[in-house]
Design an enzyme around this catalytic site. Structure first.
Site, PDB file in Angstrom:
ATOM      1  N   CYS A 146       0.847  -1.190   0.000  1.00 51.30           N
ATOM      2  CA  CYS A 146       0.000   0.000   0.000  1.00 51.30           C
ATOM      3  C   CYS A 146       0.880   1.236   0.000  1.00 51.30           C
ATOM      4  CB  CYS A 146      -0.946   0.002   1.205  1.00 51.30           C
ATOM      5  SG  CYS A 146      -0.184   0.387   2.777  1.00 51.30           S
ATOM      6  N   ASP A 147       0.340   2.339  -0.493  1.00 50.99           N
ATOM      7  CA  ASP A 147       1.049   3.604  -0.395  1.00 50.99           C
ATOM      8  C   ASP A 147       1.121   3.977   1.077  1.00 50.99           C
ATOM      9  OD1 ASP A 147       2.350   5.925  -1.021  1.00 50.99           O
ATOM     10  OD2 ASP A 147       0.810   6.686  -2.357  1.00 50.99           O
ATOM     11  N   PHE A 148       1.969   4.901   1.408  1.00 52.86           N
ATOM     12  CA  PHE A 148       2.276   5.238   2.794  1.00 52.86           C
ATOM     13  C   PHE A 148       1.018   5.352   3.658  1.00 52.86           C
ATOM     14  CE2 PHE A 148       3.921   8.493   5.923  1.00 52.86           C
ATOM     15  CZ  PHE A 148       4.618   7.563   6.659  1.00 52.86           C
TER      16      PHE A 148
END
Length: 198
Positions: free
Chosen positions: A167-169
């Protein structure tokens, strides 16, 4: 990326990937053969508007061109052993206020498949990417990193993707839920805060 995209030059992107791979080879300073190198790239979303918050990370306004150039970069990097995480899967374009509670992106299935998912399909099928990074936004009401239809049904079952999804941050566990991500088919939770899948 917009300047590189304007060249329409697959060979240039392949060389760029190889150059990045050469730098990655130097990363094994321990000399034990256990080091590995990866990059959160290439960025494959389209320039939907001149005001898009991530236009500097994406090649062009054309999904097909983005996919072809991204696949060339990915193959070049992979030739030197670099893992690529193509991003941001999918329909990402906003930078400001994106982590407040997840931007909702609205589009119909036809435009999603023909325009927004096309570069990711190309990089999976032709580029052989080993990683995908999901995005901050939601498609409709569902966060992309926790969307079973996106991460499992389309990416893995339709396209045959065998790599890992990160996942993105993850800055907002209110909607970027690690348990939802795992159930949707995600593998890695990019987070600096303590989280639990269970």
């Amino acid at each position: 990326e917009p300047v590189i995209g304007a060249t329409w030059n697959k060979e240039l992107l392949s060389d760029m990937g190889k150059a990045l791979g050469e730098e990655g080879l130097w990363g094994n300073v321990r000399g034990d053969g256990l080091a590995y190198t990866g990059i959160y790239a290439p960025g494959l979303n389209i320039h939907r508007s001149q005001f898009g918050g991530r236009n500097g990370e994406y090649y062009s306004e054309d999904g097909y061109l983005n996919g072809v150039l991204g696949a060339a970069f990915t193959k070049g990097a992979a030739s030197k052993g670099v893992y690529t995480y193509a991003k941001h899967f999918a329909l990402n374009e906003q930078e400001t206020h994106r982590a407040v509670n997840g931007d909702c992106t609205w589009a119909n299935e036809q435009s999603i498949r023909e325009i927004y998912l096309r570069p990711f399909e190309i990089i999976v099928k032709e580029g052989g990417t080993t990683g995908i990074m999901s995005s901050f936004n939601r498609i409709g009401y569902t966060w992309t990193g926790g969307d079973y239809n996106l991460c499992t049904e389309v990416l893995r079952n339709e396209w045959g993707f065998k790599g890992s999804v990160i996942c993105d941050f993850n800055t907002n566990p209110n909607y970027m839920n690690a348990r939802q991500m795992a159930y949707a088919g995600g593998d890695l939770n990019l987070c600096t805060q303590s989280t639990s899948y269970w």
